[in-house]
Design a protein around this motif. Structure first.
Motif, PDB file in Angstrom:
ATOM      1  N   ALA A   1       0.864  -1.175   0.000  1.00 43.18           N
ATOM      2  CA  ALA A   1       0.000   0.000   0.000  1.00 43.18           C
ATOM      3  C   ALA A   1       0.903   1.229   0.000  1.00 43.18           C
ATOM      4  O   ALA A   1       2.048   1.158   0.424  1.00 43.18           O
ATOM      5  CB  ALA A   1      -0.879   0.001   1.232  1.00 43.18           C
ATOM      6  N   PRO A   2       0.431   2.365  -0.499  1.00 43.42           N
ATOM      7  CA  PRO A   2       1.246   3.574  -0.465  1.00 43.42           C
ATOM      8  C   PRO A   2       1.674   3.923   0.970  1.00 43.42           C
ATOM      9  O   PRO A   2       0.971   3.603   1.930  1.00 43.42           O
ATOM     10  CB  PRO A   2       0.313   4.643  -1.031  1.00 43.42           C
ATOM     11  CG  PRO A   2      -0.677   3.901  -1.827  1.00 43.42           C
ATOM     12  CD  PRO A   2      -0.832   2.577  -1.184  1.00 43.42           C
ATOM     13  N   ALA A   3       2.835   4.565   1.047  1.00 41.13           N
ATOM     14  CA  ALA A   3       3.401   4.858   2.360  1.00 41.13           C
ATOM     15  C   ALA A   3       2.570   5.897   3.120  1.00 41.13           C
ATOM     16  O   ALA A   3       1.747   6.599   2.538  1.00 41.13           O
ATOM     17  CB  ALA A   3       4.822   5.369   2.189  1.00 41.13           C
ATOM     18  N   ALA A   4       2.831   5.955   4.412  1.00 37.41           N
ATOM     19  CA  ALA A   4       2.097   6.890   5.266  1.00 37.41           C
ATOM     20  C   ALA A   4       2.431   8.336   4.899  1.00 37.41           C
ATOM     21  O   ALA A   4       3.455   8.621   4.312  1.00 37.41           O
ATOM     22  CB  ALA A   4       2.456   6.641   6.720  1.00 37.41           C
TER      23      ALA A   4
END
Lengths: 366, 182
Positions: free
Chosen positions: B24-27
């Motif tokens: 998933a895309p990073a924070a």
């Protein structure tokens, strides 16, 4: 740099003579080429920094919201670029030393020259690292470099500047590498120092965007290590072995295998890192960060095409020491590759300073 | 294309695909989430401090806040205090009525400075201009965020031009350099 004529038949005496003459006048051309590489790198770096929005200072009524000023902005960029080039050079020279053949029980001349250059570059690595420490510190605390409390680095560094320890240890290790390489005369020495140098890449790779996640952290660390072996290795062969057909005949096939693996790893880790930071395909052309990523990918595609010419035409013939024509083609292709690689490193520096699209910068709706 | 080349490319594509599928895309970075006074609000009583709340805790070093009044005076008093994701900027007694601009700079935990601004309008004179005394700040209100690193409209053309020029350049240059070798 492309100066070969297109009309004469390839192996005609006229062309061979021209190439020989060009090689005899080799020195000025090498300097012109080095200057072209440097100019390409600096120009791409400045374009990238401008495009990424990193040359703009936020001001309120003439007062900087930070206070660090232009010296820090440009210093940060220059020292990061210098650090990247120097570290890639150190690793490449050490790798080159291992790729080149051993002659008569010891290192050959090209390999020894690689070691000597590695020592100087490691010194430059340490200096650039120290400069980057100062400029990053100035950037984080928003104070001019000249007013930073340097003495606190030796008393309570983490409180003064949270990343100080990473920068300090990396600087120290670069100087240790420089000293170690300076006293090394053997292949085994290079084999021992190379992992140290690779290890020393990670503190810088893990600064900045890498703080966003574990997958990103690993892919960036691998990306940097692999790029250094590939780019640096090619530069080392180009700088120190281009005039030695026998050494190239051994080193080029070895390097070609390494380069192929590196290319795949660079592409895979680059793709992963880009996805981690973009997370949406359309951001690749709607955000500044995405555009810089695409430009870097373009460099990779270009390098793939140049590498394909190498594998198809030059590597086999250089291995067979098949006359000056094949070697000359190898050198020119490799020289073009190095220019593209340096430009890609400059883009990487700009990217490391550019806010990724997941950064939400606030400006209220006016 | 040799077998080794194909194998390596295949491996890279598979590895990349697997990770892309799984990750998933990073924070997100630190961004302003809420403020007091509310961004763009009109208030009658001068607050004693400006409160900012971020999506992630910023570093405690390197934070700067400037509060500029309509009279071009600065009204921030001393350095901002950061506790967790919350920043408190004490204020001097505010002056004339008008728009006060709050510009802030905080450093995200990855070391990148982020800057931003908000505004509020004082409708009655503040304590320094003979008005009523300072009051405790109002509760937080959410801010509307926007991203400022949108690329210019010509960016896709730049990308296209770069790909076409560099790739065809590499093809032509390679052919020229290796002419006579095959």
């Amino acid at each position: 740099m492309a100066s070969a004529s297109t009309d004469s038949p390839a192996r005609s005496p006229a062309r061979l003579k021209r190439i020989t003459v060009a090689r005899a006048a080799g020195r000025p051309r090498v300097w012109a080429y080095a200057a072209a590489t440097a100019i390409a790198g600096v120009a791409v770096l400045i374009f990238g920094m401008w495009f990424g929005g990193n040359l703009v200072q936020r001001q309120v009524d003439g007062l900087l919201v930070g206070g660090q000023g232009n010296v820090t902005t440009w210093g940060l960029m220059a020292s990061k670029f210098g650090l990247d080039v120097a570290s890639v050079g150190v690793i490449g020279m050490l790798a080159g030393c291992l790729l080149l053949p051993v002659t008569g029980g010891g290192l050959g001349d090209p390999a020894r020259r690689c070691l000597r250059t590695a020592g100087w570059l490691a010194l430059a690595w340490g200096v650039a690292n120290a400069a980057l420490l100062m400029f990053s510190w100035s950037d984080v605390v928003a104070q001019p470099v000249t007013t930073l409390p340097v003495a606190r680095l030796f008393t309570d560094a983490p409180a003064a500047f949270p990343s100080a320890r990473a920068y300090l240890s990396s600087t120290a290790l670069a100087l240790v590498i420089s000293a170690a390489v300076a006293i090394t005369r053997t292949r085994r020495g290079a084999l021992i120092v190379l992992p140290l140098a690779l290890y020393n890449l990670t503190p810088m790779a893990l600064q900045g965007h890498a703080a966003h996640g574990t997958v990103l952290k690993f892919s960036l660390a691998i990306h940097v290590i692999v790029v250094s072996l590939w780019v640096g290795g090619l530069a080392a062969l180009l700088i120190h072995a281009r005039g030695e057909p026998a050494a190239l005949a051994v080193a080029v096939p070895r390097f070609s295998t390494l380069a192929l693996a590196c290319y795949a790893a660079v592409a895979a880790t680059g793709l992963i890192a880009a996805w981690e930071l973009l997370g949406q395909v359309s951001l690749a052309w709607t955000t500044r960060y995405g555009v810089l990523v695409i430009l870097k990918a373009t460099a990779l595609i270009t390098l793939g095409i140049l590498g394909w010419w190498h594998r198809r035409h030059t590597v086999r013939r250089v291995r067979a020491a098949d006359g000056p024509l094949a070697r000359s083609a190898f050198i020119r292709l490799a020289a073009a590759e190095v220019i593209v690689m340096v430009a890609a490193i400059a883009l990487a520096v700009a990217l490391s300073r550019t806010a990724s699209p997941d950064t939400i910068l606030l400006h209220s709706g006016r | 294309m040799s077998y080794a080349v194909r194998r390596v490319i295949f491996g890279a594509v598979v590895a990349g695909g697997l990770v892309l599928a799984a990750a998933a895309p990073a924070a997100a970075h630190t961004a302003l989430e809420a403020s007091s006074p509310k961004d763009g609000s009109r208030i009658g009583a001068a607050p004693s401090e400006v409160l900012l709340r971020f999506t992630e805790a910023p570093l405690t070093t390197g934070a700067h806040v400037i509060v500029a009044g309509p009279d071009a005076h600065f009204y921030q008093s001393g350095p901002p205090q950061i506790s967790g994701a919350r920043l408190t900027q004490p204020l001097k007694p505010l002056g004339p009525p008008g728009t006060y601009r709050v510009e802030f700079r905080v450093v995200a935990d990855d070391g990148h400075p982020d800057v931003g601004e908000m505004r509020f309008t004082l409708t009655k004179p503040g304590p320094a201009a003979g008005g009523a005394s300072q009051v405790r700040p109002a509760p937080f209100s959410q801010v509307s965020a926007d991203t400022v690193n949108d690329a210019p409209a010509w960016a896709p053309w730049l990308e296209l031009a770069a790909v076409v020029i560099l790739a065809s350049g590499a093809v032509l240059f390679g052919r020229r350099m290796t002419r006579g070798l095959s």
